[in-house]
Design a protein around this motif. Structure first.
Motif, short mmCIF file in Angstrom:
data_model
loop_
_atom_site.label_atom_id
_atom_site.label_comp_id
_atom_site.label_asym_id
_atom_site.label_seq_id
_atom_site.Cartn_x
_atom_site.Cartn_y
_atom_site.Cartn_z
N GLY A 116 42.90 31.07 42.85
CA GLY A 116 44.30 31.23 43.21
C GLY A 116 44.80 32.67 43.09
O GLY A 116 46.00 32.91 43.10
N ARG A 117 43.87 33.59 42.96
CA ARG A 117 44.23 35.01 42.86
C ARG A 117 43.95 35.67 44.20
O ARG A 117 43.21 35.14 45.03
CB ARG A 117 43.42 35.66 41.74
N SER A 118 44.49 36.87 44.38
CA SER A 118 44.20 37.60 45.60
C SER A 118 42.83 38.26 45.49
O SER A 118 42.31 38.45 44.39
CB SER A 118 45.27 38.68 45.85
N GLU A 119 42.28 38.62 46.63
CA GLU A 119 41.00 39.33 46.63
C GLU A 119 41.11 40.64 45.86
O GLU A 119 40.20 41.03 45.13
CB GLU A 119 40.53 39.60 48.07
N GLN A 120 42.25 41.32 46.02
CA GLN A 120 42.47 42.58 45.30
C GLN A 120 42.46 42.36 43.78
O GLN A 120 41.87 43.15 43.05
CB GLN A 120 43.79 43.22 45.74
#
Length: 83
Positions: A67-71
Motif C-alpha cells: 500500500g506504499r508508493s514505489e518511491q
C-alpha cells in the motif's frame, strides 16, 4: 521470444543462482562471467536491462502489496544500504 523477455528470463536465472547460495555466493558470479565471456558488452547490456526490468516489476508488486508508493519502497530500500 521477444528480446526483452529473454533478457528478463536471463536475469531471473542469475537471481535464482544468487538465491541458491547463502549470501549470493559464487554461482551467480560464475553465471555472469560466463554470459560476459559468451556475449561481451552486448550480454552485459542485455543482463542489465533484464535486471532493471525484473527489479521494476518487483518494485511495483511490493508497492501494491504494502500500500506504499514505489518511491517510498525505493527510499526504504536505499536507507538499508545507507545505514
Amino acid at each position: 521470444m521477444d528480446p526483452k523477455q529473454q533478457n528478463a528470463l536471463t536475469a531471473i536465472g542469475v537471481l535464482t543462482a544468487w538465491l541458491s547460495e547463502p549470501g549470493g555466493g559464487n554461482f551467480a558470479a560464475d553465471q555472469i562471467h560466463d554470459l560476459i565471456a559468451e556475449g561481451g558488452d552486448e550480454a552485459v547490456a542485455d543482463l542489465l536491462g533484464g535486471l532493471v526490468s525484473v527489479a521494476g516489476h518487483l518494485l511495483v508488486k511490493t508497492a501494491r502489496a504494502t500500500g506504499r508508493s514505489e518511491q517510498e519502497v525505493l527510499q526504504d530500500l536505499a536507507q538499508k544500504y545507507v545505514s
